[in-house]
Design a protein around this motif. Structure first.
Motif, mmCIF file in Angstrom:
data_model
loop_
_atom_site.group_PDB
_atom_site.id
_atom_site.type_symbol
_atom_site.label_atom_id
_atom_site.label_comp_id
_atom_site.label_asym_id
_atom_site.label_seq_id
_atom_site.Cartn_x
_atom_site.Cartn_y
_atom_site.Cartn_z
ATOM 1 N N THR B 20 8.549 -2.495 17.980
ATOM 2 C CA THR B 20 9.675 -3.514 16.909
ATOM 3 C C THR B 20 9.567 -4.562 17.162
ATOM 4 O O THR B 20 9.821 -5.629 16.502
ATOM 5 N N ALA B 204 3.143 -12.954 -7.678
ATOM 6 C CA ALA B 204 3.643 -12.258 -6.947
ATOM 7 C C ALA B 204 3.489 -10.715 -6.602
ATOM 8 O O ALA B 204 4.548 -10.079 -6.034
ATOM 9 N N PHE B 222 4.697 -5.508 6.509
ATOM 10 C CA PHE B 222 5.227 -6.299 7.480
ATOM 11 C C PHE B 222 6.968 -6.020 6.721
ATOM 12 O O PHE B 222 7.699 -5.074 8.440
ATOM 13 N N PHE B 223 6.983 -6.225 6.130
ATOM 14 C CA PHE B 223 8.442 -6.006 5.886
ATOM 15 C C PHE B 223 9.389 -5.036 4.470
ATOM 16 O O PHE B 223 10.098 -4.954 4.003
ATOM 17 N N THR B 224 8.336 -4.312 4.718
ATOM 18 C CA THR B 224 9.414 -3.385 3.460
ATOM 19 C C THR B 224 9.316 -1.990 3.833
ATOM 20 O O THR B 224 10.175 -0.822 3.048
ATOM 21 N N ARG B 225 9.235 -1.728 4.661
ATOM 22 C CA ARG B 225 9.641 -0.279 5.936
ATOM 23 C C ARG B 225 9.395 -0.682 6.956
ATOM 24 O O ARG B 225 10.372 -2.210 7.201
ATOM 25 N N ASN B 226 10.232 0.251 7.980
ATOM 26 C CA ASN B 226 11.057 -0.382 9.170
ATOM 27 C C ASN B 226 10.361 -0.770 10.187
ATOM 28 O O ASN B 226 9.056 -0.080 9.892
ATOM 29 N N ALA B 227 10.922 -1.976 10.788
ATOM 30 C CA ALA B 227 9.966 -2.442 11.813
ATOM 31 C C ALA B 227 8.799 -1.346 12.839
ATOM 32 O O ALA B 227 7.955 -1.870 12.333
ATOM 33 N N PHE B 229 7.562 1.613 12.033
ATOM 34 C CA PHE B 229 6.271 2.187 11.804
ATOM 35 C C PHE B 229 5.542 0.943 11.072
ATOM 36 O O PHE B 229 4.290 1.360 11.312
ATOM 37 N N GLN B 231 5.407 -2.860 11.224
ATOM 38 C CA GLN B 231 4.530 -3.925 12.410
ATOM 39 C C GLN B 231 3.241 -3.462 12.476
ATOM 40 O O GLN B 231 2.167 -3.920 12.269
#
Lengths: 461, 263
Positions: B20, B204, B222-227, B229, B231
């Motif tokens: 994270t 976009a 990077f930003f559409t699922r939990n960090a 998992f 990143q």
């Protein structure tokens, strides 16, 4: 010669960086030595009130609590997650930051302090609204309750009621989807007489502007399904956050209101992909549309627009009637996506300061006045009495609907959607449906399969 | 050197970890690389879209730039003004250009009641037009410099020997400007692969991520699922992306270098 020039320029660059850095350092150490103040760093989520924090909250708080300095930074719109991650990696991370709900807080599971014994937590009226994560019992506390539904312009409605043969005679009669549909379709027929371009403002689908549909409107079928699966779930959000599957049982209801928006809009379908939420709110503010689906945060977008033609007293709320059973008793969608967290990696003194600041803001006379008049939050805290409420018309409407006899608000369950990815996929499929490149069955199946996949990735069992 | 190498290797290390933030990374081996391709098909989709876009835009940009360079080295009146005009779009930032072209394209498509996000093809060709408009002028300047450097005695000798226009072009001018072609191809290929600003501002990725290019896909990862998992997966994609771009660009450099002739 050229090399010499380059060297000089490089040196200059480095020295400016050094001096710029040194300057700041000197400033902060000077303030630290003059009384050893503790800095409370708050990373604010709401850009619309960023100025209030720096211009009103900060001076007022520091005047009453001279042992602290407050530093408020605000992330740009839609950039909170990335800003927070960057700030958290720094040597002086934010002490107070925001998460958007039970799904968002998982990212920060290693940073949340236990808030069970804070004064701030004692202010919370309904303790079940707080979030827990991992071994932390009280990890995040909501600070602003918001409501959304269909915002309508009373002035245009009155004009309609005066035309020949209105299908209903007042907005009080609209208590179900069927009535709403009849009303809207009749208004579309008479739109020239009413001087509007469409009943509903544009169903905005520009990139990043589809959240009113893939998140907010979607709350209706999501809530209905969750409560059907587990009628005793309390709070329903916990059940949603654990859901590994989603059947979209109430897809027909979602479709019928979505189609109603599309077919009675100011804008033809092919153009919706370039419309933003701002466009929709502007259409409403300029009197081109009679209704727009949005929440109480939109008041400033209506009243603040240059050339606004809607008087504050004409801005009213109607619940989202989508055709669910018993919807005559249904209120607005009320809930929160605004939870505050204290960073346990910050210094002991700063964590204490964070509690002092938040307690001050939401319970001291000065703080409460700022919350009501400048920040405009409807708070869930017991320190606010019934008559201490924000003054903007939509917030007042939310409070009116919440307190209406026999009316039950619909809780926000969308915070339990497994990931942003799910929202993006669902939103994209809705846009394809509008453009005629996908069928409604595709929309339903994307909603189901993506939910199962994203829930698994999120580690739900 | 240190400021370049350390982040680079740290990035590669992190692509084998779930984390994270960089202080709490757990080593997971190749899991991120596997998930980059198996969790959804967007990464491969964006690869094919990027590849198609790069092929089309490299050809069109270089052909247009070279044609402009040929026209503007004939010594006609106003040459300098035209050179300036064609070069100017390059001075505007990608985000600004993206929004300007979005307005223009939506304005035109609006006549038929559609817009750039109605169909992925519109977005594709919109990007091609945008990149041509922005980059053709820059490449043109490089070609002009090269064409002006061709010794005039060579061209005179060719015309005395009776070589026609096309023969001169293919046998003398193009071989002589080969070093410039190398550099222009290199720049347009890498620009095409790395494109982000223009992509973001123009579409976009809409409709439905169909016009999402690789750089944007990595950012979105990077930003559409939990960090925890996402990143590591994003990091793995970035490493794959670097390898792909480096491999393609180096291959191209190798091939075109061989064709360069000593003056």
């Amino acid at each position: 010669m050229r090399k010499a020039l380059l060297t000089v320029m490089a040196l200059l660059l480095v020295s400016t960086m050094l001096f710029a850095g040194g300057d700041k350092e000197a400033a902060s150490s000077a303030s630290a030595s003059s009384g050893a103040k503790t800095e409370i760093y708050f990373l604010n989520f709401k850009p619309e009130v960023a100025d209030v924090y720096t211009n009103v909250v900060k001076p007022a708080f520091e005047a009453e609590n001279p042992e602290y300095t407050l530093k408020v930074e605000t992330a740009a719109s839609n950039q909170y997650a990335s800003t927070l991650r960057a700030e958290m990696a720094k040597a002086a991370p934010p002490v107070i930051f925001q998460v958007n709900g039970p799904v968002g807080i998982v990212d920060n599971v290693n940073d949340v302090a236990e808030l069970k014994n804070t004064d701030f937590y004692k202010l919370l009226g309904d303790k079940s609204m707080a979030l827990s994560v991992g071994n932390t019992e009280v990890a995040a506390i909501p600070y602003a309750v918001e409501g959304y539904g269909i915002i309508y312009n009373q002035d245009i409605m009155d004009r309609y009621f005066k035309l020949a043969d209105p299908v209903v005679k007042s907005m009080d009669e609209v208590k179900s989807f069927d009535t709403l549909k009849k009303l809207v379709e009749d208004m579309t027929k008479k739109k020239n007489a009413l001087g509007i371009q469409g009943v509903f403002a544009s169903t905005s689908f520009a990139p990043g502007n589809d959240w009113r549909w893939q998140t907010h409107l979607f709350n209706m079928p999501l809530y209905a399904e969750m409560i059907q699966d587990d009628p005793n779930a309390n709070p329903i959000l916990t059940a949603t956050t654990a859901a590994t599957e989603f059947d979209f049982d109430f897809a027909p209801q979602y479709k019928q209101i979505f189609d109603l928006y599309l077919n009675n809009s100011t804008t033809e379908k092919g153009m919706l992909g370039s419309k933003s939420v701002d466009d929709s709110m502007a259409e409403f503010a300029l009197g081109q549309a009679a209704m727009v689906q949005n929440g109480n945060w939109g008041a400033s977008q209506i009243l603040g627009l240059q050339g606004n033609k809607v008087a504050p007293e004409d801005i009213k709320f109607l619940p989202l009637y989508v055709g669910l059973a018993g919807e005559e008793n249904q209120g607005l969608d009320v809930g929160t996506e605004n939870y505050l967290v204290i960073n346990k990696n910050a210094s002991e003194a700063a964590q204490k300061g964070a509690d002092v600041f938040l307690t001050w803001l939401f319970s001291s006379p000065t703080g409460k006045q700022i919350v009501n008049n400048d920040l405009g939050f409807i708070t869930p805290f017991n320190s606010f009495s019934a008559d201490e409420m924000p003054s903007d018309p939509l917030a007042a409407e939310v409070v009116r609907w919440m307190n209406m006899d026999g009316i039950t608000s619909v809780p926000w369950t969308f915070a339990g959607i497994p990931s942003e990815e799910w929202k993006n996929a669902f939103g994209a499929e809705l846009l394809k449906y509008i453009n005629g490149t996908s069928s409604w069955d595709d929309v339903v199946s994307v909603a189901q399969t993506e939910w199962a996949k994203e829930a698994q990735i999120a580690g739900r069992k | 050197m240190i400021s370049f190498v350390i982040p680079f290797f740290w990035g590669i290390v992190l692509s084998f970890c779930k984390f994270t933030n960089i202080t709490n990374a757990d080593f997971v081996g190749f899991q991120n690389y596997i998930e980059a391709f198996t969790v959804d098909s967007y990464f491969m989709d964006s690869f094919w879209f990027t590849l198609a876009f790069t092929v089309v835009s490299v050809i069109t940009i270089n052909v247009i730039a070279f044609a402009l360079a040929l026209c503007l080295t004939k010594g006609v009146l106003g040459t300098n003004i035209f050179r300036t005009i064609f070069f100017m779009p390059n001075l505007i930032g990608g985000i600004v250009l993206g929004y300007i072209w979005q307005l223009i394209i939506n304005g035109v498509l609006g006549i038929w009641g559609v817009n750039i996000t109605t169909n992925a093809n519109y977005g594709f060709w919109g990007l091609v037009i945008l990149m041509n408009w922005q980059n053709a002028g820059y490449m043109m300047i490089i070609y002009i410099a090269a064409i002006q450097n061709i010794p005039t005695d060579m061209l005179e000798a060719a015309s005395i020997d009776g070589a026609g226009y096309w023969r001169t072009l293919f046998k003398i001018i193009i071989p002589s400007v080969m070093p410039s072609i190398t550099i222009c191809l290199f720049m347009t290929i890498t620009n095409g692969f790395k494109l982000y600003d223009q992509n973001l501002a123009l579409t976009a990725g809409n409709p439905g991520r169909q016009t999402e290019m690789m750089a944007m896909n990595i950012f979105n990862t990077f930003f559409t699922r939990n960090a925890y998992f996402a990143q590591g997966v994003g990091q793995a994609k970035a490493v794959v992306f670097t390898i792909i771009v480096a491999a393609i660009a180096l291959t191209q450099l190798g091939i075109t270098r061989k064709k360069e002739v000593e003056n």
